[in-house]
Design a protein around this motif. Structure first.
Motif, PDB file in Angstrom:
ATOM      1  N   ASP B  10       0.802  -1.223   0.000  1.00  0.00           N
ATOM      2  CA  ASP B  10       0.000   0.000   0.000  1.00  0.00           C
ATOM      3  C   ASP B  10       0.836   1.274   0.000  1.00  0.00           C
ATOM      4  OD1 ASP B  10       0.860  -0.332   2.572  1.00  0.00           O
ATOM      5  OD2 ASP B  10      -1.040   0.205   3.504  1.00  0.00           O
ATOM      6  N   GLN B  11       2.060   1.178   0.484  1.00  0.00           N
ATOM      7  CA  GLN B  11       2.912   2.363   0.440  1.00  0.00           C
ATOM      8  C   GLN B  11       3.394   2.579  -0.986  1.00  0.00           C
ATOM      9  OE1 GLN B  11       6.082   2.268   3.307  1.00  0.00           O
ATOM     10  NE2 GLN B  11       4.748   1.471   4.919  1.00  0.00           N
ATOM     11  N   TYR B  35      -4.148  -2.561  -2.783  1.00  0.00           N
ATOM     12  CA  TYR B  35      -5.107  -3.162  -1.845  1.00  0.00           C
ATOM     13  C   TYR B  35      -5.032  -4.681  -1.938  1.00  0.00           C
ATOM     14  CZ  TYR B  35      -7.240   1.485  -1.702  1.00  0.00           C
ATOM     15  OH  TYR B  35      -7.457   2.820  -1.542  1.00  0.00           O
ATOM     16  N   PHE B  62      -1.530  -3.404   6.072  1.00  0.00           N
ATOM     17  CA  PHE B  62      -2.165  -2.510   5.112  1.00  0.00           C
ATOM     18  C   PHE B  62      -3.024  -1.518   5.867  1.00  0.00           C
ATOM     19  CE2 PHE B  62      -0.829  -5.941   2.525  1.00  0.00           C
ATOM     20  CZ  PHE B  62      -0.685  -5.448   1.243  1.00  0.00           C
ATOM     21  N   GLU B  63      -2.974  -0.317   5.403  1.00  0.00           N
ATOM     22  CA  GLU B  63      -3.683   0.724   6.117  1.00  0.00           C
ATOM     23  C   GLU B  63      -5.129   0.787   5.659  1.00  0.00           C
ATOM     24  OE1 GLU B  63      -2.352   5.166   7.116  1.00  0.00           O
ATOM     25  OE2 GLU B  63      -1.179   3.374   7.562  1.00  0.00           O
ATOM     26  N   ASP B  64      -5.987   1.069   6.609  1.00  0.00           N
ATOM     27  CA  ASP B  64      -7.396   1.193   6.307  1.00  0.00           C
ATOM     28  C   ASP B  64      -7.692   2.635   5.901  1.00  0.00           C
ATOM     29  OD1 ASP B  64     -10.006   0.668   6.029  1.00  0.00           O
ATOM     30  OD2 ASP B  64     -10.461   0.472   8.163  1.00  0.00           O
ATOM     31  N   ASN B  72      -7.733  -6.882   4.740  1.00  0.00           N
ATOM     32  CA  ASN B  72      -6.996  -5.666   5.045  1.00  0.00           C
ATOM     33  C   ASN B  72      -5.736  -5.988   5.815  1.00  0.00           C
ATOM     34  OD1 ASN B  72      -6.602  -2.923   5.022  1.00  0.00           O
ATOM     35  ND2 ASN B  72      -8.740  -2.504   5.522  1.00  0.00           N
TER      36      ASN B  72
END
Lengths: 221, 221
Positions: B10-11, B35, B62-64, B72
């Motif tokens: 995700d980054q 994602y 992973f960021e929400d 996630n």
DNA sequence: CTTTTTGTTACGGTTAACCGTAACTAGTGG
DNA sequence: CCACTAGTTACGGTTAACCGTAACAAAAAG
């Protein structure tokens, strides 16, 4: 305008991508370093030559590999840099939430922008650079909210000492001895109890264990 | 050979650099996703088309952001992927030490390589890719040591339940009620006390606060 | 120099946590 | 069916933590 940038970031992945972003943004000159010491040296040199950097982009946490370093932490780097070039712009590029550290940075206005390594970090960095070039600061509001939410309470140095001792396995009734040995001002068991009680109440915690986990997550220890 | 790679990260910074590394390594085809759901969909589609991926490179956390996602979390993604394509190679690319999670991954041989986002991560990734293409696994030994050191003790599900409840502010003498309500087998106060005592002893901790900080740092909560 | 305020310490009673022991239960094997 | 073992529970005594109150000290205000 931001013409000359120095990047301090130990993760090669991130360092590379930041460099690429500098290319995209047509930044005239940028240098990069994987160690704080190296970054500081470059800033010092540029300053002496009369060609100082406009902006420092730095991570907060640097990993300790074998090589001995004087500075091994983003916060320390910032303080050192500010002491030799107070006017330099500083942009934090960090992956972890370290509410306590970040809160301090906010409070003392030591940094000019904050970008989290997260989902849209490239756009964030570009937006931050844009804001800085216009003389503005840049803090994503999600971060500001986080800080407020997770750090309403202001821990004193005394609080942190107590909590640290507890987290190391100290018994409450043995802490006064430690405090007296180290000449820390309130040293009675009563003061410790009262302080802990107050902290728990203000944060709405039922027991110390809960407090410990909170402090651990906040990066206080 | 590793010809077809899917990147789940995700980054954006890291994602970009991994892509660049794939270019450097002359990987024939690679796709990327920000994602988990997207990555899983791509893997599923490729599988159906008879052109499956050889390797999944994924982050663990992973960021929400706003968008609702089914998956996630890197660990969940791995399980889901393994269930539809058991033979796919998996390379973890993670920034944080999450001793507990990593320990489980090691134990269950669910992953084939591990690269930390750290000082020399680009070289590490290249070395890992090289090992994988030779049919070997790749774990940096520093990581293996860390796992051993920080997770000698094996927590049971029961232990974690108790510790979680304590960290949420439960009083010890109220935990039995909770356990009975949720039909958890040992539910007496004695059992709880005895278990905590045992854990503290085995880990050499003097009080629960110390234990809590340890568990928090280990990512148990 | 007094008064007020603020903070620290001392003390005692109460509650929760700790710890050992013994009784009880369930599952194992003879 | 009877030991035997391992695990669970019940109970009581001890220690640590908690909490309120009051005495005391130090700084701030009058």
């Amino acid at each position: 305008m931001i013409d000359k940038v120095i990047i301090a970031e130990d993760q090669e992945f991130a360092n590379l991508s930041v460099q690429k972003t500098m290319d995209d943004l047509k930044v005239k000159q940028y240098d990069y370093a994987f160690y704080c010491d190296d970054a500081l040296a470059k800033i010092q040199l540029a300053q002496k030559k009369g060609e100082p950097y406009d902006l420092l982009i730095t991570d907060l946490s640097f990993e300790d590999d074998g090589t001995a370093q004087k500075i091994n932490d983003g916060i320390e780097l910032i303080r050192a840099v500010r002491s030799i070039q107070p006017g330099i712009l500083i942009l934090i590029l960090s992956g972890q939430y370290r509410p306590v550290d970040i809160h301090n940075l906010f409070e003392n206005h030591e940094v000019d922008a904050y970008v989290r390594k997260a989902r849209h970090d490239v756009q964030e960095l570009k937006a931050a650079m844009d804001a800085l070039s216009k003389g503005q600061r840049y803090y994503p509001r999600s971060l500001a909210q986080l800080i407020k939410r997770s750090n309403t309470y202001e821990f004193t140095e005394f609080d942190i000492t107590i909590i640290r001792l507890l987290s190391e396995g100290y018994q409450q009734n043995k802490i006064p001895d430690y405090l007296k040995e180290h000449n820390i001002k309130p040293s009675s068991l009563s003061s410790i109890e009262k302080r802990l009680n107050q902290i728990r109440e203000e944060l709405g915690f039922a027991n110390n264990q809960q407090l410990m986990v909170f402090c651990s997550n906040a990066g206080l220890l």
